[in-house]
Design a protein around this motif. Structure first.
Motif, PDB file in Angstrom:
ATOM      1  N   LYS A   1       0.837  -1.203   0.000  1.00 50.06           N
ATOM      2  CA  LYS A   1       0.000   0.000   0.000  1.00 50.06           C
ATOM      3  C   LYS A   1       0.877   1.259   0.000  1.00 50.06           C
ATOM      4  O   LYS A   1       0.610   2.215  -0.733  1.00 50.06           O
ATOM      5  CB  LYS A   1      -0.913  -0.008   1.226  1.00 50.06           C
ATOM      6  CG  LYS A   1      -1.931   1.130   1.246  1.00 50.06           C
ATOM      7  CD  LYS A   1      -2.757   1.101   2.525  1.00 50.06           C
ATOM      8  CE  LYS A   1      -3.563  -0.177   2.633  1.00 50.06           C
ATOM      9  NZ  LYS A   1      -4.420  -0.177   3.859  1.00 50.06           N
ATOM     10  N   ALA A   2       1.933   1.247   0.824  1.00 49.71           N
ATOM     11  CA  ALA A   2       2.828   2.405   0.889  1.00 49.71           C
ATOM     12  C   ALA A   2       3.500   2.678  -0.449  1.00 49.71           C
ATOM     13  O   ALA A   2       3.696   3.837  -0.839  1.00 49.71           O
ATOM     14  CB  ALA A   2       3.885   2.188   1.970  1.00 49.71           C
TER      15      ALA A   2
ATOM     16  N   THR B   1      -0.623   2.492  -3.772  1.00 48.27           N
ATOM     17  CA  THR B   1      -1.762   3.407  -3.627  1.00 48.27           C
ATOM     18  C   THR B   1      -1.438   4.633  -2.778  1.00 48.27           C
ATOM     19  O   THR B   1      -1.976   5.719  -3.017  1.00 48.27           O
ATOM     20  CB  THR B   1      -2.969   2.667  -3.018  1.00 48.27           C
ATOM     21  OG1 THR B   1      -2.588   2.080  -1.767  1.00 48.27           O
ATOM     22  CG2 THR B   1      -3.444   1.561  -3.956  1.00 48.27           C
ATOM     23  N   ASP B   2      -0.580   4.481  -1.773  1.00 48.31           N
ATOM     24  CA  ASP B   2      -0.216   5.609  -0.905  1.00 48.31           C
ATOM     25  C   ASP B   2       1.158   6.173  -1.243  1.00 48.31           C
ATOM     26  O   ASP B   2       1.811   6.790  -0.403  1.00 48.31           O
ATOM     27  CB  ASP B   2      -0.227   5.174   0.568  1.00 48.31           C
ATOM     28  CG  ASP B   2      -1.603   4.753   1.047  1.00 48.31           C
ATOM     29  OD1 ASP B   2      -2.582   5.062   0.340  1.00 48.31           O
ATOM     30  OD2 ASP B   2      -1.698   4.136   2.128  1.00 48.31           O
TER      31      ASP B   2
ATOM     32  N   GLN C   1      -1.295  -1.911   7.773  1.00 49.00           N
ATOM     33  CA  GLN C   1      -0.947  -0.496   7.769  1.00 49.00           C
ATOM     34  C   GLN C   1       0.565  -0.356   7.614  1.00 49.00           C
ATOM     35  O   GLN C   1       1.321  -1.320   7.765  1.00 49.00           O
ATOM     36  CB  GLN C   1      -1.417   0.179   9.059  1.00 49.00           C
ATOM     37  CG  GLN C   1      -2.919   0.091   9.284  1.00 49.00           C
ATOM     38  CD  GLN C   1      -3.721   0.732   8.162  1.00 49.00           C
ATOM     39  OE1 GLN C   1      -3.438   1.859   7.751  1.00 49.00           O
ATOM     40  NE2 GLN C   1      -4.723   0.010   7.669  1.00 49.00           N
TER      41      GLN C   1
ATOM     42  N   GLU D   1       2.357   8.657  -2.964  1.00 47.70           N
ATOM     43  CA  GLU D   1       2.625  10.092  -2.844  1.00 47.70           C
ATOM     44  C   GLU D   1       2.884  10.479  -1.394  1.00 47.70           C
ATOM     45  O   GLU D   1       3.812  11.247  -1.092  1.00 47.70           O
ATOM     46  CB  GLU D   1       1.455  10.897  -3.415  1.00 47.70           C
ATOM     47  CG  GLU D   1       1.304  10.758  -4.928  1.00 47.70           C
ATOM     48  CD  GLU D   1       0.199  11.651  -5.466  1.00 47.70           C
ATOM     49  OE1 GLU D   1      -0.364  12.451  -4.682  1.00 47.70           O
ATOM     50  OE2 GLU D   1      -0.113  11.555  -6.666  1.00 47.70           O
ATOM     51  N   GLU D   2       2.057   9.959  -0.483  1.00 45.97           N
ATOM     52  CA  GLU D   2       2.253  10.239   0.935  1.00 45.97           C
ATOM     53  C   GLU D   2       3.568   9.632   1.425  1.00 45.97           C
ATOM     54  O   GLU D   2       4.312  10.262   2.186  1.00 45.97           O
ATOM     55  CB  GLU D   2       1.081   9.677   1.739  1.00 45.97           C
ATOM     56  CG  GLU D   2       1.185   9.952   3.228  1.00 45.97           C
ATOM     57  CD  GLU D   2       0.038   9.340   4.012  1.00 45.97           C
ATOM     58  OE1 GLU D   2       0.101   9.361   5.252  1.00 45.97           O
ATOM     59  OE2 GLU D   2      -0.906   8.832   3.365  1.00 45.97           O
TER      60      GLU D   2
END
Length: 257
Positions: A28-29, A32-33, A57, A35-36
């Motif tokens: 996910k990091a 999808t995530d 997470q 940019e963050e």
């Protein structure tokens, strides 16, 4: 959230569940995530690590202060390489180290709770059935799925179309057009006939008998058959050879051109 305060899985299934949760968080990091994640990996900050949690997470944080740490730690300083590389290359690098960290965590639990050889093998097989984080991030996982699908769809479409690529055809008989595929109920009979016909064929290099599951090639000069592996010829290479000469004939100056 702290990766060092998670529960300790004790069975193969629990360790694999822990592995999948952490893996999902890391993916996910990096997808999808992303940019963050990219923003949090500021090169101006201290050594940073990417943690994945069983809860699926993720977190970018400083490494554990305790030495040695309770659990294996991810690679340090991922933020320092961020601006010195292309983004995709940097993400691929983080993915590779994340894969290594996940394996370390899983086998740490295995060692701590006394997994035997069969447990470790079962755990590895379960893990190996999943695409690695690197494969997911780089798109290699999707490519492999497409290739497997393609291979599955065409696995029965190979015909004996060339004396170079077939396993043991009639010597010197070359097909210029692909043969019509046999019906399903005829395949077994053809395989049995092929084995009976060529069962006594010996490799001109090693002297071993013909095997239906091995690639063979025939010398156009001496007409002897050879295992492809014995004369270092692969099926792909054989497709481009117009006239094959075995090592003996190649070294014989009197061999026909």
């Amino acid at each position: 959230m702290d990766a060092r305060t998670q529960y300790n899985p004790r069975t193969v299934e629990e360790v694999f569940r822990d592995f999948k949760g952490r893996r999902a968080g890391l993916i996910k990091a990096l997808t999808t995530d992303v940019e963050e994640f990219y923003t949090q990996c500021d090169p101006e900050k201290e050594n940073l690590c990417l943690y994945g949690f069983p809860s699926e997470q993720w977190e970018v944080n400083l490494p554990a202060e305790e030495v040695p740490p309770e659990l294996p730690e991810p690679v340090l300083g991922i933020n320092f390489a961020r601006d010195g590389m292309q983004e995709k290359d940097w993400l691929s690098l983080v993915a590779v180290h994340s894969d290594s960290w996940l394996i370390a965590i899983a086998y740490y639990f295995g060692a701590r709770f006394g997994f035997d050889k069969s447990d470790r093998k079962r755990l590895f097989n379960m893990i190996n059935d999943l695409p690695s984080i690197y494969e997911v991030v780089t798109g290699a996982a999707k490519k492999q799925v497409k290739e497997k699908s393609s291979v599955s769809n065409h696995s029965g479409s190979k015909s004996k179309s060339s004396s170079k690529a077939q396993r043991a055809p009639e010597p010197q008989v070359k097909q210029t057009k692909p043969l019509e595929l046999p019906k399903d109920d005829e395949v077994e009979e053809l395989d049995e006939e092929d084995e009976d016909e060529h069962g006594e064929t010996l490799c001109g290099a090693c002297g071993e008998h013909y095997g239906t599951d091995e690639f063979w090639i025939c010398c156009d000069i001496c007409e002897k058959w050879f295992h492809g592996k014995c004369v270092k010829v692969t099926p792909a290479r054989a497709e481009h050879i117009k006239q094959y000469k075995c090592p003996s004939c190649s070294n014989n100056k009197r061999a026909r051109p």
